[in-house]
Design a protein around this motif. Structure first.
Motif, PDB file in Angstrom:
ATOM      1  N   VAL A 100       0.831  -1.216   0.000  1.00 58.02           N
ATOM      2  CA  VAL A 100       0.000   0.000   0.000  1.00 58.02           C
ATOM      3  C   VAL A 100       0.862   1.261   0.000  1.00 58.02           C
ATOM      4  O   VAL A 100       0.546   2.236  -0.692  1.00 58.02           O
ATOM      5  CB  VAL A 100      -0.928   0.011   1.231  1.00 58.02           C
ATOM      6  N   TYR A 101       1.972   1.227   0.763  1.00 54.85           N
ATOM      7  CA  TYR A 101       2.708   2.470   1.004  1.00 54.85           C
ATOM      8  C   TYR A 101       4.081   2.546   0.339  1.00 54.85           C
ATOM      9  O   TYR A 101       4.818   3.504   0.580  1.00 54.85           O
ATOM     10  CB  TYR A 101       2.851   2.676   2.515  1.00 54.85           C
ATOM     11  N   SER A 102       4.433   1.592  -0.489  1.00 54.93           N
ATOM     12  CA  SER A 102       5.766   1.622  -1.112  1.00 54.93           C
ATOM     13  C   SER A 102       5.919   2.757  -2.120  1.00 54.93           C
ATOM     14  O   SER A 102       7.035   3.118  -2.493  1.00 54.93           O
ATOM     15  CB  SER A 102       6.057   0.283  -1.800  1.00 54.93           C
ATOM     16  N   THR A 103       4.812   3.333  -2.568  1.00 52.64           N
ATOM     17  CA  THR A 103       4.890   4.446  -3.521  1.00 52.64           C
ATOM     18  C   THR A 103       4.800   5.812  -2.843  1.00 52.64           C
ATOM     19  O   THR A 103       4.809   6.843  -3.526  1.00 52.64           O
ATOM     20  CB  THR A 103       3.761   4.338  -4.563  1.00 52.64           C
ATOM     21  N   ALA A 104       4.718   5.820  -1.522  1.00 54.66           N
ATOM     22  CA  ALA A 104       4.634   7.102  -0.806  1.00 54.66           C
ATOM     23  C   ALA A 104       5.911   7.911  -1.005  1.00 54.66           C
ATOM     24  O   ALA A 104       7.012   7.351  -1.110  1.00 54.66           O
ATOM     25  CB  ALA A 104       4.404   6.855   0.675  1.00 54.66           C
ATOM     26  N   ARG A 105       5.783   9.204  -1.051  1.00 58.91           N
ATOM     27  CA  ARG A 105       6.958  10.074  -1.204  1.00 58.91           C
ATOM     28  C   ARG A 105       7.541  10.477   0.140  1.00 58.91           C
ATOM     29  O   ARG A 105       8.731  10.787   0.247  1.00 58.91           O
ATOM     30  CB  ARG A 105       6.579  11.325  -2.000  1.00 58.91           C
ATOM     31  N   ASP A 106       6.709  10.513   1.168  1.00 63.97           N
ATOM     32  CA  ASP A 106       7.136  10.920   2.508  1.00 63.97           C
ATOM     33  C   ASP A 106       6.391  10.092   3.537  1.00 63.97           C
ATOM     34  O   ASP A 106       5.258   9.661   3.297  1.00 63.97           O
ATOM     35  CB  ASP A 106       6.835  12.407   2.754  1.00 63.97           C
ATOM     36  N   LEU A 107       7.027   9.894   4.696  1.00 62.56           N
ATOM     37  CA  LEU A 107       6.351   9.300   5.852  1.00 62.56           C
ATOM     38  C   LEU A 107       6.749  10.066   7.096  1.00 62.56           C
ATOM     39  O   LEU A 107       7.886  10.553   7.208  1.00 62.56           O
ATOM     40  CB  LEU A 107       6.719   7.822   6.041  1.00 62.56           C
ATOM     41  N   GLY A 122      12.997   4.550  13.244  1.00 60.28           N
ATOM     42  CA  GLY A 122      12.125   4.058  12.182  1.00 60.28           C
ATOM     43  C   GLY A 122      12.237   4.896  10.922  1.00 60.28           C
ATOM     44  O   GLY A 122      12.300   4.362   9.805  1.00 60.28           O
ATOM     45  N   ALA A 123      12.280   6.214  11.084  1.00 63.43           N
ATOM     46  CA  ALA A 123      12.422   7.105   9.937  1.00 63.43           C
ATOM     47  C   ALA A 123      13.788   6.922   9.275  1.00 63.43           C
ATOM     48  O   ALA A 123      13.899   6.906   8.043  1.00 63.43           O
ATOM     49  CB  ALA A 123      12.233   8.556  10.381  1.00 63.43           C
ATOM     50  N   LEU A 124      14.824   6.769  10.093  1.00 65.54           N
ATOM     51  CA  LEU A 124      16.172   6.587   9.552  1.00 65.54           C
ATOM     52  C   LEU A 124      16.261   5.312   8.721  1.00 65.54           C
ATOM     53  O   LEU A 124      16.823   5.306   7.620  1.00 65.54           O
ATOM     54  CB  LEU A 124      17.185   6.545  10.694  1.00 65.54           C
ATOM     55  N   LYS A 125      15.720   4.205   9.255  1.00 66.93           N
ATOM     56  CA  LYS A 125      15.777   2.939   8.528  1.00 66.93           C
ATOM     57  C   LYS A 125      15.075   3.051   7.175  1.00 66.93           C
ATOM     58  O   LYS A 125      15.546   2.536   6.163  1.00 66.93           O
ATOM     59  CB  LYS A 125      15.143   1.821   9.357  1.00 66.93           C
ATOM     60  N   LEU A 126      13.922   3.704   7.156  1.00 63.94           N
ATOM     61  CA  LEU A 126      13.185   3.837   5.904  1.00 63.94           C
ATOM     62  C   LEU A 126      13.989   4.656   4.898  1.00 63.94           C
ATOM     63  O   LEU A 126      14.067   4.296   3.716  1.00 63.94           O
ATOM     64  CB  LEU A 126      11.828   4.481   6.162  1.00 63.94           C
ATOM     65  N   LYS A 127      14.589   5.744   5.355  1.00 65.55           N
ATOM     66  CA  LYS A 127      15.416   6.568   4.464  1.00 65.55           C
ATOM     67  C   LYS A 127      16.604   5.787   3.923  1.00 65.55           C
ATOM     68  O   LYS A 127      16.920   5.837   2.734  1.00 65.55           O
ATOM     69  CB  LYS A 127      15.924   7.806   5.213  1.00 65.55           C
ATOM     70  N   GLU A 128      17.262   5.059   4.813  1.00 62.77           N
ATOM     71  CA  GLU A 128      18.489   4.363   4.444  1.00 62.77           C
ATOM     72  C   GLU A 128      18.280   3.322   3.356  1.00 62.77           C
ATOM     73  O   GLU A 128      19.091   3.215   2.433  1.00 62.77           O
ATOM     74  CB  GLU A 128      19.093   3.677   5.678  1.00 62.77           C
ATOM     75  N   ILE A 129      17.223   2.523   3.480  1.00 60.42           N
ATOM     76  CA  ILE A 129      17.137   1.373   2.581  1.00 60.42           C
ATOM     77  C   ILE A 129      16.050   1.465   1.511  1.00 60.42           C
ATOM     78  O   ILE A 129      16.086   0.697   0.543  1.00 60.42           O
ATOM     79  CB  ILE A 129      16.963   0.056   3.374  1.00 60.42           C
ATOM     80  N   SER A 130      15.091   2.397   1.661  1.00 62.44           N
ATOM     81  CA  SER A 130      14.058   2.499   0.627  1.00 62.44           C
ATOM     82  C   SER A 130      14.152   3.796  -0.171  1.00 62.44           C
ATOM     83  O   SER A 130      13.477   3.949  -1.197  1.00 62.44           O
ATOM     84  CB  SER A 130      12.663   2.398   1.250  1.00 62.44           C
ATOM     85  N   ILE A 132      12.984   6.624   0.612  1.00 61.32           N
ATOM     86  CA  ILE A 132      11.805   7.470   0.802  1.00 61.32           C
ATOM     87  C   ILE A 132      12.119   8.479   1.897  1.00 61.32           C
ATOM     88  O   ILE A 132      12.670   8.119   2.938  1.00 61.32           O
ATOM     89  CB  ILE A 132      10.574   6.637   1.218  1.00 61.32           C
ATOM     90  N   HIS A 133      11.772   9.733   1.680  1.00 67.14           N
ATOM     91  CA  HIS A 133      11.993  10.733   2.717  1.00 67.14           C
ATOM     92  C   HIS A 133      11.090  10.439   3.914  1.00 67.14           C
ATOM     93  O   HIS A 133       9.882  10.212   3.765  1.00 67.14           O
ATOM     94  CB  HIS A 133      11.681  12.137   2.205  1.00 67.14           C
ATOM     95  N   ALA A 134      11.687  10.421   5.086  1.00 57.23           N
ATOM     96  CA  ALA A 134      10.919  10.171   6.307  1.00 57.23           C
ATOM     97  C   ALA A 134      11.485  11.024   7.432  1.00 57.23           C
ATOM     98  O   ALA A 134      12.679  11.325   7.466  1.00 57.23           O
ATOM     99  CB  ALA A 134      10.976   8.692   6.686  1.00 57.23           C
ATOM    100  N   GLU A 135      10.611  11.381   8.356  1.00 56.69           N
ATOM    101  CA  GLU A 135      11.029  12.238   9.471  1.00 56.69           C
ATOM    102  C   GLU A 135      10.430  11.717  10.773  1.00 56.69           C
ATOM    103  O   GLU A 135       9.244  11.380  10.832  1.00 56.69           O
ATOM    104  CB  GLU A 135      10.561  13.675   9.230  1.00 56.69           C
ATOM    105  N   GLY A 136      11.278  11.609  11.806  1.00 57.61           N
ATOM    106  CA  GLY A 136      10.802  11.264  13.132  1.00 57.61           C
ATOM    107  C   GLY A 136      10.573  12.538  13.933  1.00 57.61           C
ATOM    108  O   GLY A 136      11.379  13.476  13.854  1.00 57.61           O
ATOM    109  N   TYR A 137       9.482  12.585  14.688  1.00 64.03           N
ATOM    110  CA  TYR A 137       9.139  13.830  15.386  1.00 64.03           C
ATOM    111  C   TYR A 137       8.511  13.502  16.738  1.00 64.03           C
ATOM    112  O   TYR A 137       7.816  12.493  16.880  1.00 64.03           O
ATOM    113  CB  TYR A 137       8.141  14.633  14.536  1.00 64.03           C
TER     114      TYR A 137
END
Length: 255
Positions: A100-107, A122-130, A132-137
């Motif tokens: 469902v979410y593999s095409t997302a541009r941001d998380l 979690g955000a770092l892992k997603l950025k590193e291997i997929s 996709i821009h992600a941010e932990g807050y």
């Protein structure tokens, strides 16, 4: 820090590593070889090492009772079984979410208190291997910016686990539910990580990944595994090399 006279302690997986040679003392995790560049089991082992170090300091300073110490250590011995349960039950759920979410541009990843650093991981892992821009807050600071980003195209992963025996943990959980309602009110899609048996959260979010119950101080060890699995399956779905992400290396030189 050493030059200014501070004592340093290294938490290290490899005997003889430079950080161990430079530090005054070392806690070895002995987690075995970490093949992938994006560290997973070494990260988990470091959390456990820090937990044990904190318990030792608390015992030494007598800020916790012998009974409290014993209870925490007993709970620690139960973690391997709980980790196996997560791997057995959550992996297939994360694979479905990846479709469902593999095409997302941001998380966006949200966590409160002790769970905030896990949101960052979690955000770092997603950025590193997929890629996709992600941010932990911090969940409590959503109104300081992230709220403006939320719409129907932004998936939001919320760490909503709680220790039902801990009053402060339950309070943080209630506040996190309010954060979830803010996201859904703006049409955001929410993936929650919650404790088994939490039926209330099902009514508020789009997807739930359940982990076993644990002490508040050990929930972080369990929280991170669904996030790592989610990053893994999204990366695989996108055709990325999860072991050797582009532009990253196992040994990093920091200047």
């Amino acid at each position: 820090m050493i030059a200014k006279g501070s004592k340093t302690i290294a938490i290290c997986n490899v005997v003889g590593a430079m950080i161990a040679r430079e530090a005054h003392g070392t806690i070895y995790t002995h987690a075995g070889p970490e093949i992938g560049v994006a560290s997973t089991k070494a990260f988990t082992a470091q959390l456990v090492a820090l937990f044990l170090f904190a318990v030792h300091l608390a015992q030494t300073r007598r800020t916790i009772s012998e009974q409290e110490s014993q209870t925490l250590l007993e709970e620690l011995t139960l973690l391997p079984g709980k980790v196996e349960e997560i791997l057995r039950t959550v992996d297939s759920e994360c694979e479905k979410l990846a479709r469902v979410y593999s095409t997302a541009r941001d998380l966006l990843f949200l966590g409160r208190g002790i769970h905030y650093p896990i949101a960052l991981e979690g955000a770092l892992k997603l950025k590193e291997i997929s890629y996709i821009h992600a941010e932990g807050y911090p969940a409590g600071e959503m109104k300081h910016g992230p709220n403006a980003l939320i719409d129907e195209t932004l998936p939001v992963v919320v760490l909503a686990t709680q220790d039902r025996n801990n009053r402060d943990s339950k309070l943080r959980y209630e506040k996190t539910l309010s954060n979830i309602q803010e996201v859904t009110a703006r049409s955001g899609k929410v993936i929650a990580v919650a404790v088994e048996g939490d039926e209330q959260i099902k009514q508020l979010v789009d997807h739930v990944l359940y982990v076993p119950h644990a002490s508040e101080l050990l929930l972080s060890v369990l929280d991170v595994i669904p996030l790592q699995l989610l990053a893994y399956h999204i990366a695989v779905r996108r055709g990325c090399d999860v072991d050797q992400p582009r532009n990253l290396a196992k040994s990093v030189t920091v200047e």
